[in-house]
Design an enzyme around this catalytic site. Structure first.
Site, short mmCIF file in Angstrom:
data_model
loop_
_atom_site.label_atom_id
_atom_site.label_comp_id
_atom_site.label_asym_id
_atom_site.label_seq_id
_atom_site.Cartn_x
_atom_site.Cartn_y
_atom_site.Cartn_z
N HIS A 159 30.06 -5.91 89.83
CA HIS A 159 31.26 -5.18 89.44
C HIS A 159 32.38 -5.50 90.42
O HIS A 159 32.28 -5.19 91.61
CB HIS A 159 30.96 -3.67 89.44
CG HIS A 159 29.98 -3.27 88.38
ND1 HIS A 159 30.34 -2.48 87.32
CD2 HIS A 159 28.67 -3.59 88.21
CE1 HIS A 159 29.27 -2.31 86.54
NE2 HIS A 159 28.25 -2.97 87.06
N GLN A 174 28.45 0.12 82.70
CA GLN A 174 27.23 -0.64 82.43
C GLN A 174 26.13 0.22 81.83
O GLN A 174 25.41 -0.23 80.93
CB GLN A 174 26.75 -1.29 83.74
CG GLN A 174 25.54 -2.16 83.57
CD GLN A 174 25.19 -2.90 84.84
OE1 GLN A 174 26.07 -3.23 85.62
NE2 GLN A 174 23.92 -3.17 85.05
N CYS A 218 35.12 -4.13 90.77
CA CYS A 218 35.72 -2.93 91.37
C CYS A 218 35.01 -2.58 92.67
O CYS A 218 35.59 -1.91 93.53
CB CYS A 218 35.70 -1.76 90.39
SG CYS A 218 34.08 -1.32 89.75
N CYS A 247 35.44 -3.02 83.46
CA CYS A 247 35.09 -1.63 83.73
C CYS A 247 36.21 -0.72 83.24
O CYS A 247 37.39 -1.05 83.36
CB CYS A 247 34.77 -1.40 85.21
SG CYS A 247 36.15 -1.02 86.28
N GLU A 248 35.81 0.39 82.68
CA GLU A 248 36.80 1.31 82.10
C GLU A 248 37.55 2.10 83.16
O GLU A 248 38.55 2.74 82.86
CB GLU A 248 36.13 2.25 81.10
CG GLU A 248 35.12 3.20 81.69
CD GLU A 248 34.39 4.01 80.64
OE1 GLU A 248 34.12 5.18 80.92
OE2 GLU A 248 34.09 3.49 79.55
N HIS A 249 37.08 2.06 84.40
CA HIS A 249 37.73 2.83 85.46
C HIS A 249 38.87 2.08 86.14
O HIS A 249 39.86 2.69 86.53
CB HIS A 249 36.71 3.25 86.52
CG HIS A 249 35.63 4.11 85.96
ND1 HIS A 249 34.31 3.91 86.25
CD2 HIS A 249 35.67 5.14 85.09
CE1 HIS A 249 33.57 4.81 85.61
NE2 HIS A 249 34.38 5.55 84.89
N HIS A 250 38.74 0.74 86.29
CA HIS A 250 39.74 -0.03 87.02
C HIS A 250 40.24 -1.25 86.26
O HIS A 250 41.09 -1.97 86.77
CB HIS A 250 39.15 -0.50 88.37
CG HIS A 250 38.62 0.61 89.19
ND1 HIS A 250 37.28 0.93 89.23
CD2 HIS A 250 39.24 1.50 90.00
CE1 HIS A 250 37.09 1.96 90.03
NE2 HIS A 250 38.26 2.34 90.51
#
Length: 180
Positions: A140, A112, A142, A71-74
């Site tokens: 996910h 996603q 995260c 995931c690009e956030h975490h």
């Protein structure tokens, strides 16, 4: 990248001279290069010459393609499966290339929802199909390892293009064949 991993490990309070960590920055950098190799691949390279003339106009489905992404956030894992269907229009794609297209987009920092769209649009671009359907089901980390810590949650996204979007019967046939 190796130097950055050294800094991260130091920032969390680790001793980089410790036996188990001596080569970790190098290994972590090598792992990250592999996990993000999709940035260095193009659709043309992935497909190669595996597009073949065919008079088949019935649905082609490749389902349960394993998915591993970050995931690009975490920068935590996204793990699941992808189902791809398309309606050929004079050309069929080598079956392994469908999985390789999924892999190319999965091996990038992602959300996603965007990855689902990217896979569908790439299949449509390559094949010129009358329609493309993609369903992604994933967990996910995260959401599992931090934050709300929900171990059994799954996220499902879909992208329906062409006849799969326009024709409810075609869409329902695809969903039935992938078990949804």
């Amino acid at each position: 990248m190796e130097k950055h991993y050294e800094a991260i490990l130091g920032a969390v309070g680790e001793d980089l001279s410790r036996d188990g960590l001596r080569d970790t920055p190098r290994r972590a950098a090598k792992a990250m290069e592999f996990l993000t190799k999709g940035y260095h691949e193009t659709l043309e390279q992935v497909v190669g010459g595996a597009l073949f003339d065919s008079d088949n106009d019935e649905m082609v489905i490749v389902k349960d393609i394993e998915l591993y992404s970050l995931c690009e956030h975490h920068l935590l894992p996204i793990v699941g499966k992808v189902h791809v269907g398309y309606l050929p229009s004079g050309k069929v794609l080598g079956l392994s290339k469908v999985a390789r297209i999924v892999e190319m987009f999965a091996r990038r920092l992602q959300i996603q929802e965007n990855m689902t769209r990217q896979i569908a649009e790439a299949i449509l671009q390559v094949t010129g199909a009358k329609g493309v359907a993609v369903v992604v089901e994933a967990q996910h980390f995260c959401m599992m390892m931090r934050g709300v810590e929900k171990q059994n949650s799954w996220t499902t996204t879909s992208m329906m293009l062409g006849r799969f979007r326009e024709d409810r019967g075609t869409r329902m046939e695809f969903l039935s064949l992938i078990g949804k």
